[in-house]
Enzyme design. Sequence first.
Site, PDB file in Angstrom:
ATOM      1  N   CYS A  16       0.826  -1.253  -0.005  1.00 53.00           N
ATOM      2  CA  CYS A  16       0.014   0.188  -0.018  1.00 53.00           C
ATOM      3  C   CYS A  16       0.957   1.210  -0.014  1.00 53.00           C
ATOM      4  O   CYS A  16       0.559   2.145  -0.600  1.00 53.00           O
ATOM      5  CB  CYS A  16      -1.074  -0.001   1.151  1.00 53.00           C
ATOM      6  N   CYS A  48      -1.681   1.710  -3.048  1.00 53.85           N
ATOM      7  CA  CYS A  48      -2.634   2.740  -2.804  1.00 53.85           C
ATOM      8  C   CYS A  48      -1.941   4.181  -2.567  1.00 53.85           C
ATOM      9  O   CYS A  48      -2.437   5.029  -3.305  1.00 53.85           O
ATOM     10  CB  CYS A  48      -3.326   2.691  -1.506  1.00 53.85           C
ATOM     11  N   LYS A  86       0.165   5.167  -6.195  1.00 53.26           N
ATOM     12  CA  LYS A  86      -1.070   5.223  -6.882  1.00 53.26           C
ATOM     13  C   LYS A  86      -1.889   6.576  -7.079  1.00 53.26           C
ATOM     14  O   LYS A  86      -1.857   7.405  -7.962  1.00 53.26           O
ATOM     15  CB  LYS A  86      -1.965   4.173  -6.939  1.00 53.26           C
ATOM     16  N   TYR A 137      -9.455  -3.039 -10.776  1.00 50.24           N
ATOM     17  CA  TYR A 137      -8.793  -1.925 -10.076  1.00 50.24           C
ATOM     18  C   TYR A 137      -7.559  -1.205 -10.702  1.00 50.24           C
ATOM     19  O   TYR A 137      -7.829  -0.041 -11.152  1.00 50.24           O
ATOM     20  CB  TYR A 137      -8.663  -2.176  -8.637  1.00 50.24           C
ATOM     21  N   GLU A 169      -7.241   2.359 -13.010  1.00 48.00           N
ATOM     22  CA  GLU A 169      -6.609   3.360 -12.259  1.00 48.00           C
ATOM     23  C   GLU A 169      -5.401   3.857 -13.182  1.00 48.00           C
ATOM     24  O   GLU A 169      -5.257   5.119 -13.315  1.00 48.00           O
ATOM     25  CB  GLU A 169      -6.263   2.989 -11.072  1.00 48.00           C
ATOM     26  N   HIS A 177     -25.984  22.048   0.490  1.00 44.36           N
ATOM     27  CA  HIS A 177     -26.065  22.750  -0.811  1.00 44.36           C
ATOM     28  C   HIS A 177     -25.124  23.763  -1.066  1.00 44.36           C
ATOM     29  O   HIS A 177     -24.856  24.647  -0.123  1.00 44.36           O
ATOM     30  CB  HIS A 177     -27.477  23.497  -0.749  1.00 44.36           C
ATOM     31  N   GLU A 236     -25.621  16.094  -2.098  1.00 41.97           N
ATOM     32  CA  GLU A 236     -26.875  16.325  -1.609  1.00 41.97           C
ATOM     33  C   GLU A 236     -27.821  15.504  -2.548  1.00 41.97           C
ATOM     34  O   GLU A 236     -28.686  15.151  -2.205  1.00 41.97           O
ATOM     35  CB  GLU A 236     -27.125  17.642  -1.483  1.00 41.97           C
TER      36      GLU A 236
HETATM   37  P1  NDP Z   1      -8.285  -7.701 -10.254  1.00 44.07           P
HETATM   38  O1  NDP Z   1      -8.895  -8.820  -9.922  1.00 44.07           O
HETATM   39  O2  NDP Z   1      -9.332  -6.484  -9.734  1.00 44.07           O
HETATM   40  O3  NDP Z   1      -8.642  -7.433 -11.761  1.00 44.07           O
HETATM   41  C1  NDP Z   1      -8.121  -8.419 -12.647  1.00 44.07           C
HETATM   42  C2  NDP Z   1      -8.204  -8.287 -14.114  1.00 44.07           C
HETATM   43  O4  NDP Z   1      -7.541  -8.881 -14.974  1.00 44.07           O
HETATM   44  C3  NDP Z   1      -9.677  -8.341 -14.366  1.00 44.07           C
HETATM   45  O5  NDP Z   1     -10.101  -7.516 -15.566  1.00 44.07           O
HETATM   46  C4  NDP Z   1      -9.645  -9.749 -14.848  1.00 44.07           C
HETATM   47  O6  NDP Z   1     -10.789 -10.030 -15.837  1.00 44.07           O
HETATM   48  C5  NDP Z   1      -8.257  -9.819 -15.840  1.00 44.07           C
HETATM   49  N1  NDP Z   1      -7.907 -11.029 -15.838  1.00 44.07           N
HETATM   50  C6  NDP Z   1      -7.414 -11.680 -15.103  1.00 44.07           C
HETATM   51  N2  NDP Z   1      -7.111 -13.192 -15.726  1.00 44.07           N
HETATM   52  C7  NDP Z   1      -7.016 -12.806 -17.070  1.00 44.07           C
HETATM   53  C8  NDP Z   1      -6.649 -13.618 -18.225  1.00 44.07           C
HETATM   54  N3  NDP Z   1      -6.333 -14.982 -17.993  1.00 44.07           N
HETATM   55  N4  NDP Z   1      -6.875 -13.137 -19.510  1.00 44.07           N
HETATM   56  C9  NDP Z   1      -7.438 -11.812 -19.614  1.00 44.07           C
HETATM   57  N5  NDP Z   1      -7.699 -11.081 -18.498  1.00 44.07           N
HETATM   58  C10 NDP Z   1      -7.351 -11.439 -17.262  1.00 44.07           C
HETATM   59  O7  NDP Z   1      -6.713  -7.425 -10.029  1.00 44.07           O
HETATM   60  P2  NDP Z   1      -6.024  -5.890  -9.840  1.00 44.07           P
HETATM   61  O8  NDP Z   1      -4.589  -6.481 -10.381  1.00 44.07           O
HETATM   62  O9  NDP Z   1      -6.627  -4.949 -10.737  1.00 44.07           O
HETATM   63  O10 NDP Z   1      -6.080  -5.736  -8.295  1.00 44.07           O
HETATM   64  C11 NDP Z   1      -6.048  -6.668  -7.372  1.00 44.07           C
HETATM   65  C12 NDP Z   1      -6.628  -6.557  -6.328  1.00 44.07           C
HETATM   66  O11 NDP Z   1      -5.932  -5.401  -5.452  1.00 44.07           O
HETATM   67  C13 NDP Z   1      -8.031  -5.871  -6.433  1.00 44.07           C
HETATM   68  O12 NDP Z   1      -8.905  -6.846  -6.716  1.00 44.07           O
HETATM   69  C14 NDP Z   1      -8.241  -5.043  -5.230  1.00 44.07           C
HETATM   70  O13 NDP Z   1      -8.849  -5.961  -4.018  1.00 44.07           O
HETATM   71  C15 NDP Z   1      -6.927  -4.545  -4.746  1.00 44.07           C
HETATM   72  N6  NDP Z   1      -6.703  -3.066  -5.124  1.00 44.07           N
HETATM   73  C16 NDP Z   1      -7.344  -2.300  -4.595  1.00 44.07           C
HETATM   74  C17 NDP Z   1      -7.270  -0.898  -5.113  1.00 44.07           C
HETATM   75  C18 NDP Z   1      -8.129   0.078  -4.290  1.00 44.07           C
HETATM   76  O14 NDP Z   1      -8.727  -0.174  -3.421  1.00 44.07           O
HETATM   77  N7  NDP Z   1      -8.417   1.458  -5.129  1.00 44.07           N
HETATM   78  C19 NDP Z   1      -6.375  -0.616  -6.130  1.00 44.07           C
HETATM   79  C20 NDP Z   1      -5.978  -1.689  -6.634  1.00 44.07           C
HETATM   80  C21 NDP Z   1      -5.808  -2.871  -6.184  1.00 44.07           C
HETATM   81  P3  NDP Z   1     -11.878 -10.586 -15.350  1.00 44.07           P
HETATM   82  O15 NDP Z   1     -12.977  -9.622 -14.837  1.00 44.07           O
HETATM   83  O16 NDP Z   1     -12.534 -11.181 -16.677  1.00 44.07           O
HETATM   84  O17 NDP Z   1     -11.833 -11.755 -14.237  1.00 44.07           O
END
Ligand code: NDP
Length: 455
Positions: A40, A45, A48, A174, A178, A431, A436
Site C-alpha cells: 500500500c 494505494c 498510485k 482496479y 486506475e 447545498h 446532496e
Molecule cells: P483484479 O482482480 O481487480 O482485476 C484483474 C483483471 O485482470 C480483471 O479485469 C480480469 O478479468 C483480468 N484477467 C485476469 N486473468 C485474465 C486472463 N487470463 N486473461 C485476460 N484477463 C484476465 O486485479 P487487480 O490486479 O486490478 O487488483 C488486485 C486487487 O488489489 C483488487 O482486486 C483489489 O482487491 C486490490 N486493489 C485495490 C485498489 C483500491 O482499493 N483502490 C487499487 C488496486 C488494487 P475478469 O474480470 O474477466 O476476471
Amino acid sequence: MDFDLFVIGGGSAGVRCARIAAGHGARVGVAESRFWGGTCVNIGCVPKKFLVMAAEYGANAEDARGFGWDAAPGAHDWQALIAAKDKEIGRLNGIYRRLLENAGAKIFDARARLIDAHTLDVGGARVTAEKIVIATGGHPTGLEIPGAEHAIISDDAFYLPEMPKRVAIIGSGYIAVEFAGVFAGLGAETHLIYRQPLPLRGFDIDLREGLAEALAANGVVLHPDTVPTAIAQTETGKRLSLSDTTCVEVDLVFFATGRAANTKGLGLDEAGVKLGEKGEVLVGPDFATSVPNIYALGDVTDRLNLTPVATAEGHALADTLFGNKARGVSLATVPTAVFSIPPIATVGLTEEDAARERRVRVFVTRFTPMRHQLTGRVRKTLMKLVVDEATDKVLGAHMLGEDAPEIMQGLAVAMIAGATKADFDRTIGIHPTAAEEFVTLRTQTRVAGPGIGPV
Ligand code: NDP
C-alpha cells in the site's frame, strides 16, 4: 520462547498487528525484507493516488480557463513527479518503522521462514515464538503469452525511468482502470484491453457502463471482449497481438491481470499450514490457519484485498490474543473506491446481486457536475441507491464521479447503521454539493427482482 508474537511481513496488516500487540505488553518481533509499509505505502494505494492526482492536474489546468484563468497544462516532468513521490514514500517508510520501534517491537530487516510451528529462521538467526502471524501480502501476476517478458506489472509502473508515449494495459480491474486514467491523463495514447464487455467485473452495471463512457471521453481506446495473444519487440516499440486479430504498437505493455498470495519460500509446508487452490493461506473467522498458533492476515489470505481490511484484521487479532478483547472483522458492507478518473465508490450490494433474492427499488441519477457547467468538459456524475422494497433498507450505494470516495465513506456509516431510504429522505442536504443528490433521490427509476426481467 524469544517472543510472544512474531509477525512475518511489515505491511498494513503486519505493522498494525505488531504495534497493537506490543502496546498490550506482548514481546513482539516483526520481520520485513523489502520495504516497511508493504504494498500500500510503497507500490500501491499511496503512490498510485499521487500519480492519479498528477494526471488530474492537466485537465484541471484546462478546466480553469472556464473560470477565467489564463491557464494551460504545459509540459509534464515525469522524473520530477517520481522523485517527489519517492521522497514522500521514504518519509512514510520511516514513520512505519518508528511506529513499531516506539511501540517496543523488535524489528528485523530480513526474510523470515518457518522451520516448525514455533521456530523461525530470520535472516539466518533462529528465533522462537509462541504465536506467529503470516502477513506477507501478495504480488501482481501477468499472463503466460509469448513475449510476456516484454511487459511490466504494477510494481514496475511506479519506477518507470520515463513516461511512455503509448501504453497498452491488459485487464479491467482496479489497477487497470486506475492506471488507464494515469497514463491517459499524463498524455499517453492509452489502450485498455479486457475480456469482458464492460470494465470492472463485479461492480454495479450502471457504474461499469458509466466508467466505459468516462474512459472513452478521457481518450482511452477501449478494446472490450479482447485478450492479448502475443507481444513482440520491434524496432519502434512493442507489438501487441490481440484475439480479434488486430494489433497495437506501444512503448509499454502493462499486465494488470490480478494478484496472488506471497506464500513461496516461507516454510508453510514444513510447519503444516494449509493453502487454498490459488496458493492463499486458508484461515477461519479467528484468522487461525490449520496450525492453531499460526495466524494469517490481509492479502496473503486473498479474501477482500483492501488495506483498511488488512489493518482492521491486524488490530482485531492483536486485541484478541493480547488485549483480552476477542473480536473478528465483518467483511459485509465494506466500502471501496476505484481511483479511476473520475473515481468510483461503492458500498453494499450491486443491483444485480440484491435483485437476485428480493424485490428492490432502484434510484439512479446522472448529471453534469456544477464545475463542468462552466468548464464545458463532458463529464457526468452517476449516483445510485438500491433499496429493499420490503424493509426500505438501503442495500447498496454507488457513485461514479468527482469526490465519490470522499462521499461514500459517510454513506457507509449510514448503511452499517441500517439506514432506510426514509432516513436518507429526511436528511437535509448540504447545498450546493453533489453529495446532496443522495438525499434528494425522489424519483424511482425502476423495480428489479427475481423474475422481473434482466437487471
Ligand atoms: P483484479 O482482480 O481487480 O482485476 C484483474 C483483471 O485482470 C480483471 O479485469 C480480469 O478479468 C483480468 N484477467 C485476469 N486473468 C485474465 C486472463 N487470463 N486473461 C485476460 N484477463 C484476465 O486485479 P487487480 O490486479 O486490478 O487488483 C488486485 C486487487 O488489489 C483488487 O482486486 C483489489 O482487491 C486490490 N486493489 C485495490 C485498489 C483500491 O482499493 N483502490 C487499487 C488496486 C488494487 P475478469 O474480470 O474477466 O476476471
